[in-house]
Motif scaffolding. Structure first.
Motif, PDB file in Angstrom:
ATOM      1  N   LEU A   1      29.515  25.725  53.331  1.00 49.18           N
ATOM      2  CA  LEU A   1      30.611  24.867  52.861  1.00 49.18           C
ATOM      3  C   LEU A   1      30.736  24.927  51.342  1.00 49.18           C
ATOM      4  N   GLN A   2      29.508  24.855  50.744  1.00 47.53           N
ATOM      5  CA  GLN A   2      29.487  24.808  49.285  1.00 47.53           C
ATOM      6  C   GLN A   2      30.027  26.118  48.668  1.00 47.53           C
ATOM      7  N   SER A   3      29.732  27.190  49.426  1.00 46.46           N
ATOM      8  CA  SER A   3      30.087  28.502  48.889  1.00 46.46           C
ATOM      9  C   SER A   3      31.581  28.798  49.023  1.00 46.46           C
ATOM     10  N   GLN A   4      32.257  27.980  49.850  1.00 51.22           N
ATOM     11  CA  GLN A   4      33.698  28.241  50.017  1.00 51.22           C
ATOM     12  C   GLN A   4      34.462  27.922  48.734  1.00 51.22           C
ATOM     13  N   ILE A   5      35.365  28.768  48.396  1.00 50.08           N
ATOM     14  CA  ILE A   5      36.244  28.523  47.255  1.00 50.08           C
ATOM     15  C   ILE A   5      37.511  27.896  47.786  1.00 50.08           C
ATOM     16  N   ASN A   6      37.818  26.766  47.151  1.00 49.11           N
ATOM     17  CA  ASN A   6      39.029  26.089  47.583  1.00 49.11           C
ATOM     18  C   ASN A   6      40.223  27.046  47.428  1.00 49.11           C
ATOM     19  N   PRO A   7      40.954  27.349  48.480  1.00 50.54           N
ATOM     20  CA  PRO A   7      42.061  28.296  48.395  1.00 50.54           C
ATOM     21  C   PRO A   7      43.117  27.857  47.387  1.00 50.54           C
ATOM     22  N   HIS A   8      43.347  26.543  47.314  1.00 51.20           N
ATOM     23  CA  HIS A   8      44.328  26.038  46.340  1.00 51.20           C
ATOM     24  C   HIS A   8      43.892  26.386  44.926  1.00 51.20           C
ATOM     25  N   PHE A   9      42.528  26.156  44.707  1.00 52.54           N
ATOM     26  CA  PHE A   9      41.992  26.469  43.382  1.00 52.54           C
ATOM     27  C   PHE A   9      42.218  27.952  43.041  1.00 52.54           C
ATOM     28  N   LEU A  10      41.870  28.810  44.039  1.00 47.73           N
ATOM     29  CA  LEU A  10      42.006  30.247  43.809  1.00 47.73           C
ATOM     30  C   LEU A  10      43.484  30.633  43.598  1.00 47.73           C
ATOM     31  N   TYR A  11      44.360  30.075  44.436  1.00 42.45           N
ATOM     32  CA  TYR A  11      45.793  30.373  44.337  1.00 42.45           C
ATOM     33  C   TYR A  11      46.339  29.932  42.983  1.00 42.45           C
ATOM     34  N   ASN A  12      45.958  28.689  42.611  1.00 41.72           N
ATOM     35  CA  ASN A  12      46.466  28.157  41.341  1.00 41.72           C
ATOM     36  C   ASN A  12      45.957  28.988  40.152  1.00 41.72           C
ATOM     37  N   THR A  13      44.665  29.389  40.260  1.00 41.80           N
ATOM     38  CA  THR A  13      44.074  30.176  39.173  1.00 41.80           C
ATOM     39  C   THR A  13      44.796  31.523  39.031  1.00 41.80           C
ATOM     40  N   LEU A  14      44.957  32.170  40.184  1.00 44.50           N
ATOM     41  CA  LEU A  14      45.645  33.469  40.161  1.00 44.50           C
ATOM     42  C   LEU A  14      47.093  33.309  39.713  1.00 44.50           C
ATOM     43  N   ASP A  15      47.716  32.190  40.151  1.00 38.53           N
ATOM     44  CA  ASP A  15      49.105  31.923  39.737  1.00 38.53           C
ATOM     45  C   ASP A  15      49.190  31.748  38.220  1.00 38.53           C
ATOM     46  N   SER A  16      48.143  31.053  37.704  1.00 39.50           N
ATOM     47  CA  SER A  16      48.113  30.832  36.250  1.00 39.50           C
ATOM     48  C   SER A  16      47.962  32.164  35.523  1.00 39.50           C
ATOM     49  N   ILE A  17      47.106  33.036  36.072  1.00 37.85           N
ATOM     50  CA  ILE A  17      46.886  34.344  35.453  1.00 37.85           C
ATOM     51  C   ILE A  17      48.191  35.138  35.476  1.00 37.85           C
ATOM     52  N   MET A  18      48.867  35.091  36.633  1.00 39.55           N
ATOM     53  CA  MET A  18      50.121  35.815  36.765  1.00 39.55           C
ATOM     54  C   MET A  18      51.138  35.293  35.739  1.00 39.55           C
ATOM     55  N   TRP A  19      51.209  33.981  35.639  1.00 44.20           N
ATOM     56  CA  TRP A  19      52.152  33.377  34.681  1.00 44.20           C
ATOM     57  C   TRP A  19      51.811  33.788  33.245  1.00 44.20           C
ATOM     58  N   MET A  20      50.502  33.838  32.931  1.00 45.31           N
ATOM     59  CA  MET A  20      50.062  34.264  31.596  1.00 45.31           C
ATOM     60  C   MET A  20      50.487  35.706  31.318  1.00 45.31           C
ATOM     61  N   ILE A  21      50.348  36.570  32.306  1.00 43.39           N
ATOM     62  CA  ILE A  21      50.718  37.976  32.121  1.00 43.39           C
ATOM     63  C   ILE A  21      52.219  38.078  31.942  1.00 43.39           C
ATOM     64  N   GLU A  22      52.986  37.331  32.785  1.00 43.95           N
ATOM     65  CA  GLU A  22      54.447  37.391  32.660  1.00 43.95           C
ATOM     66  C   GLU A  22      54.891  36.901  31.273  1.00 43.95           C
ATOM     67  N   SER A  23      54.166  35.934  30.795  1.00 44.56           N
ATOM     68  CA  SER A  23      54.547  35.398  29.465  1.00 44.56           C
ATOM     69  C   SER A  23      53.785  36.124  28.347  1.00 44.56           C
ATOM     70  N   GLU A  24      53.199  37.258  28.720  1.00 46.90           N
ATOM     71  CA  GLU A  24      52.534  38.168  27.794  1.00 46.90           C
ATOM     72  C   GLU A  24      51.391  37.493  27.017  1.00 46.90           C
ATOM     73  N   ARG A  25      50.730  36.602  27.640  1.00 42.33           N
ATOM     74  CA  ARG A  25      49.530  35.997  27.030  1.00 42.33           C
ATOM     75  C   ARG A  25      48.333  36.732  27.625  1.00 42.33           C
ATOM     76  N   TYR A  26      48.277  37.952  27.195  1.00 36.28           N
ATOM     77  CA  TYR A  26      47.282  38.837  27.814  1.00 36.28           C
ATOM     78  C   TYR A  26      45.849  38.415  27.519  1.00 36.28           C
ATOM     79  N   GLU A  27      45.597  37.956  26.310  1.00 31.90           N
ATOM     80  CA  GLU A  27      44.212  37.561  25.967  1.00 31.90           C
ATOM     81  C   GLU A  27      43.731  36.376  26.830  1.00 31.90           C
ATOM     82  N   ASP A  28      44.678  35.435  26.951  1.00 31.03           N
ATOM     83  CA  ASP A  28      44.320  34.270  27.791  1.00 31.03           C
ATOM     84  C   ASP A  28      44.084  34.684  29.241  1.00 31.03           C
TER      85      ASP A  28
END
Lengths: 330, 600
Positions: free
Chosen positions: B391-418
């Motif tokens: 249970l502990q080892s499971q990654i909350n899918p929302h957390f993972l989705y939101n994180t990846l979404d944030s990364i995608m948004w950063m790339i689209e907005s050209e915040r590559y370092e972030d």
């Protein structure tokens, strides 16, 4: 700790069992052998050695049957009521379980004994000691009366002089007094009058034998009545002596006495006595002890129980009933 | 009937409820008691019969003894009579010879048993007598019964009734009870034959002596009657003569020899009768039943007392035996009560061999049971650990989705370092989450995992909160189970920071104290009331699935499963102020391969 207590309990139980078994063994083996029977006392006045022989046969039979011990106390001829009372006191102090007493003097013994406190039953025999003490006796008045009737019958058949001298010794004993009253009553009620005379010693120093012999010499009584065993013996002896002294004299006295001693019976057998009245002294002795033990054990006693009496002459002496009561076979 | 049935059932119920010791004691006592009663009754009967038999035998022997003695005595009297007749009277002429010397001699020799010896003519005239005496004047000898009997039956010897000797002059006053032995004799006078009577008066004391001696022995008494039932001897002769006692002598004289049961004056008694030769007299032995019973009853009383005592002792003895038997069982039973409560109950091994064997068997069973239970518990713990770890080892899918979404948004907005930094943090997070399948990691890795998580969340929450790490130096090397800080941070962010108006602060502290290690996560969020704090770690508390989806309770349980119940989470909170969640761990360095687990 618990184990130790348990062991003590077991030990205690075994010890108790051993004590109980020991007790039972003692009870079974020793107690039966060692149990002392109760002791009763018989205190009798006495003038001659065998005066109470038949009575004592009765007490001895009771002693054997009831598994008791009896202590006999015989007074000397000159003993008084005080000495008899002292003997009673002494016997009680020594642990007697009951007293069978033949009072020497009704009034004197009564006076002394009424002031005493008795822790054991006291039963008088033959003679009473007042109303406070039960008496086992014959109907003395009836016996005296029967004697009087026998004398009257004798007078009627023989035609002898109608005169009777009554020896009035020992009148201090109510048994003798009652016999006297009965005798006198019978003689006085006779259709043909009887001359009744009384003789008593003027003083006690005067020997009884000499006194009676003097009656023969002085009064030449055709009939002489003695109201006591000892008096009867003495009268017969005096008459034998008188006849030996006066062999040729035609005077004859017919003695009517009371008694069952060997000597009185022998005098009757030898025709020195015309007739004897006697009470069943064996019964008196046996019942006396029996009543004493019953009183002691059952708190019960009949007052003044009467024993029977009989009249015997030379002719009827060897009849079965008289033979059995007058001749000791022990 | 119903009443009895009810009582019986109650008794059975009562007995069934009692302890083994009671049952044993009562059973032993009852069995022994029944046995004793049977044996006692049998012995009582046997003893009673034996006592009665013994009494009969004793009395028979007594009677035989009496008969022998009496016969000897009578034969002696008859010999005296014979000697007088055949040796004296038949040898002399009464006219010329004097027999008084011979009579005197005979009397003197036998005077202990004789009262008198006399010879009379057929007219009753005294010819001679010893001791010397003269016949009483008025006595007619021919009327005496002994004289008449001898005259009528010349050929016989005649024994009279008991009577007082009354024919001779008696001046000494001594009278004797006698039994007269009389016989007809032939007298020779101047060569002429004539009849005469020879009299031998036997002293009654001789007969009495024989019976007195016999009556002093044994139970009951023995008496003597003649053929007419007249008593010759009786131990209570005077009482009978005085009419104070009755005897069944008339009936007894008619009995033939033998044993009789009779009832006389309300008294049951056993009578043995034996006839004496020559005389027709009968010896009668009387044993009242009550005397026999009296003797027997004292024995009976003794026996009853002994039985009571024996029963009492038996009760104690049975109690003792019952205790000896039941006590080890009771101890064994008591020791078994520890099973289920005590993990290692002390099974009782004492008592008899059988009980020892039973104890050993039970102990073996308990050990096996314990072993099995331990295995099951261990397996269950492992299973639980595995479940919780999973249970502990499971990654909350929302957390993972939101994180990846944030990364995608950063790339689209050209915040590559972030985006690179966020991908880097996510990578670290995932690496430490996996940890090559290990469950135990170092505190340093766990803190790194926390940092990575916070870095990602900071991007997502646009720096809505600030985190502070206060880490004791050197603490990184100690071990901990993995992924225990992240759920605490998740809770701090979701419940502490999310609804806060101001800037949030999250403090992470790690420090040691003695042998213990503590990691604290403190937020300055909304806090919560004490009741809620108390419910957070209990079994029934609701799992707050927001965030990672794994509640504090799981972290708490995992720590306890791995390190023991003394460890776990401690929560303190002040509403509107702060919440501190403290992880309490043992301070250990080494990580054993076993503890590493095998999850992949």
């Amino acid at each position: 700790m618990k184990k130790k207590r348990y062991q003590w309990q077991i030990g205690g139980i075994l010890l108790t069992a051993a004590v109980i078994l020991g007790g039972l063994y003692y009870y079974g083996i020793f107690a039966r052998q060692g149990g002392r029977p109760a002791v009763y006392s018989v205190i009798l006045y006495q003038n001659t050695n065998d005066e109470w022989a038949t009575f004592v046969e009765g007490t001895e039979q009771a002693e054997e049957d009831l598994d008791i011990d009896i202590n006999y106390v015989y007074l000397a001829r000159d003993d008084t009521a005080q000495e008899q009372a002292a003997a009673v006191r002494r016997e009680i102090q020594e642990g007697s379980s009951g007293i069978l007493l033949a009072p020497i003097d009704t009034e004197e013994v009564k006076k002394i004994m009424e002031s005493m406190y008795f822790t054991v039953p006291v039963l008088c025999v033959e003679t009473g000691a007042g109303d406070s003490f039960p008496v086992l006796r014959t109907d003395d008045r009836a016996m005296g009366k029967a004697m009087g009737e026998a004398i009257l019958e004798d007078m009627d058949s023989s035609g002898d002089q109608r005169r009777v001298i009554i020896l009035t010794e020992y009148m201090e004993r109510d048994s003798v007094r009652l016999r006297y009253e009965g005798l006198r009553d019978a003689l006085e009620k006779s259709k043909d009058s009887v001359l009744i005379e009384e003789r008593a010693r003027p003083h006690e120093d005067f020997g009884l034998g000499h006194f009676i012999k003097s009656v023969f010499y002085d009064d030449a009584p055709p009939y002489l009545a003695a109201l006591d065993k000892y008096m009867t013996e003495q009268a017969a002896a005096a008459w034998t002596g008188y006849r030996q002294e006066n062999e040729n004299e035609e005077f004859s006295c017919r003695i009517y006495g009371i008694g069952n001693t060997a000597r009185t019976v022998n005098e009757l057998d030898n025709e020195n006595i015309a007739a004897l009245m006697y009470q069943n002294e064996f019964n008196m002795g046996y019942q006396g002890i029996t009543y004493l033990t019953q009183k002691n054990r059952e708190k019960w006693l009949k007052n003044n129980t009467a024993v029977g009496y009989r009249i015997v002459t030379k002719e009827s002496l060897y009849e079965d009933e008289n033979e059995r009561l007058l001749f000791s076979n022990t | 009937m119903n009443y009895l049935k009810n009582k019986w059932n109650k008794l059975r119920t009562y007995i069934n409820r009692r302890e083994l010791q009671f049952m044993l004691s009562v059973s032993f006592t009852l069995v022994a008691l029944v046995g004793m009663v049977f044996i006692g009754a049998f012995l009582y009967q046997s003893y009673g019969r034996a006592a009665e038999e013994m009494m009969f035998n004793d009395n028979r022997q007594l009677i035989n003894q009496v008969e022998i003695n009496l016969n000897n005595y009578l034969r002696n009297m008859m010999r005296i009579s014979d000697a007088m007749y055949y040796n004296v009277i038949k040898q002399v002429d009464m006219k010329t010879d004097d027999i008084s010397q011979e009579l005197d001699l005979l009397y003197e020799v036998n005077k202990d048993s004789l009262v008198s010896v006399a010879c009379f003519s057929e007219d009753g005239e005294l010819i001679s007598a010893a001791p010397v005496g003269s016949v009483k004047k008025n006595v007619d000898i021919t009327e005496q019964s002994w004289f008449a009997n001898a005259r009528d039956k010349m050929e016989n010897l005649h024994f009279s009734e008991l009577h007082v000797q009354n024919i001779f002059e008696n001046s000494n006053g001594r009278y004797y009870w006698v039994v007269s032995l009389s016989r007809g004799v032939e007298l020779t006078t101047e060569g002429k034959m004539s009849g005469g009577i020879l009299l031998v008066d036997m002293n009654f004391s001789g007969i009495r002596q024989i019976f007195t001696e016999i009556n002093s022995r044994g139970l009951g008494y023995v008496y003597l009657v003649n053929s007419e039932g007249e008593i010759i001897y009786h131990p209570k002769q005077n009482l009978i003569f005085s009419n104070m006692l009755k005897e069944n002598n008339k009936i007894a004289s008619q009995y033939d020899d033998g044993v009789y049961e009779e009832s006389f004056q309300g008294e049951d008694r056993t009578v043995i009768v034996k006839t004496v030769g020559y005389t027709g007299w009968k010896i009668v032995s009387v044993t009242p039943k009550k005397e026999l019973l009296q003797d027997f009853s004292s024995t009976k009383l003794m026996a009853v007392i002994i039985v009571i005592l024996a029963v009492t002792l038996m009760v104690f003895a049975n109690q003792f035996v019952a205790v000896r038997i039941a006590k080890p069982l009771k101890k064994l039973e008591n020791s078994l009560q520890g099973i289920g409560v005590d993990q290692q109950p002390d099974i009782y091994m004492g008592g008899s061999v059988e009980i020892q064997h039973l104890g050993e068997t039970i102990r073996s069973m308990v050990d096996q049971l314990q072993s099995l239970t331990d295995d099951i518990v261990r397996e269950q713990e492992e299973k639980r650990k595995s479940e919780l770890d999973a249970l502990q080892s499971q990654i909350n899918p929302h957390f993972l989705y939101n994180t990846l979404d944030s990364i995608m948004w950063m790339i689209e907005s050209e915040r590559y370092e972030d985006a690179v930094a966020m991908v880097n943090s996510l990578g670290k997070l995932l690496r430490i989450s996996l940890s090559k399948g290990k469950n135990i990691i170092t505190v340093g890795d766990e803190l790194q995992h926390a940092r990575s998580y916070l870095d990602i969340q900071k991007y997502r929450y646009k720096n809505k909160f600030t985190s502070f790490f206060d880490i004791e130096e050197g603490i990184e090397k100690y071990r901990t189970i993995k992924l225990i800080i992240q759920p605490l941070l998740e809770n701090a962010i979701y419940y502490g920071m999310e609804y806060m108006d101001g800037e949030g602060e999250i403090h992470i502290r790690a420090y040691t104290s003695g042998d213990e290690l503590f990691i604290e996560v403190e937020d300055n969020g909304l806090g919560m009331p004490q009741e809620q704090v108390e419910r957070l770690l209990t079994e029934n508390s609701e799992t707050r699935s927001k965030g990672s989806g794994i509640g504090l309770k799981n972290v708490h349980q995992r720590i306890r499963l791995y390190f023991g119940t003394e460890y776990g989470l401690e929560i303190t909170s002040e509403p509107d102020e702060k919440t501190i969640v403290r992880i309490h761990l043992p301070k250990t360095e080494e990580i054993t391969p076993e503890e590493g687990g095998n999850r992949s």
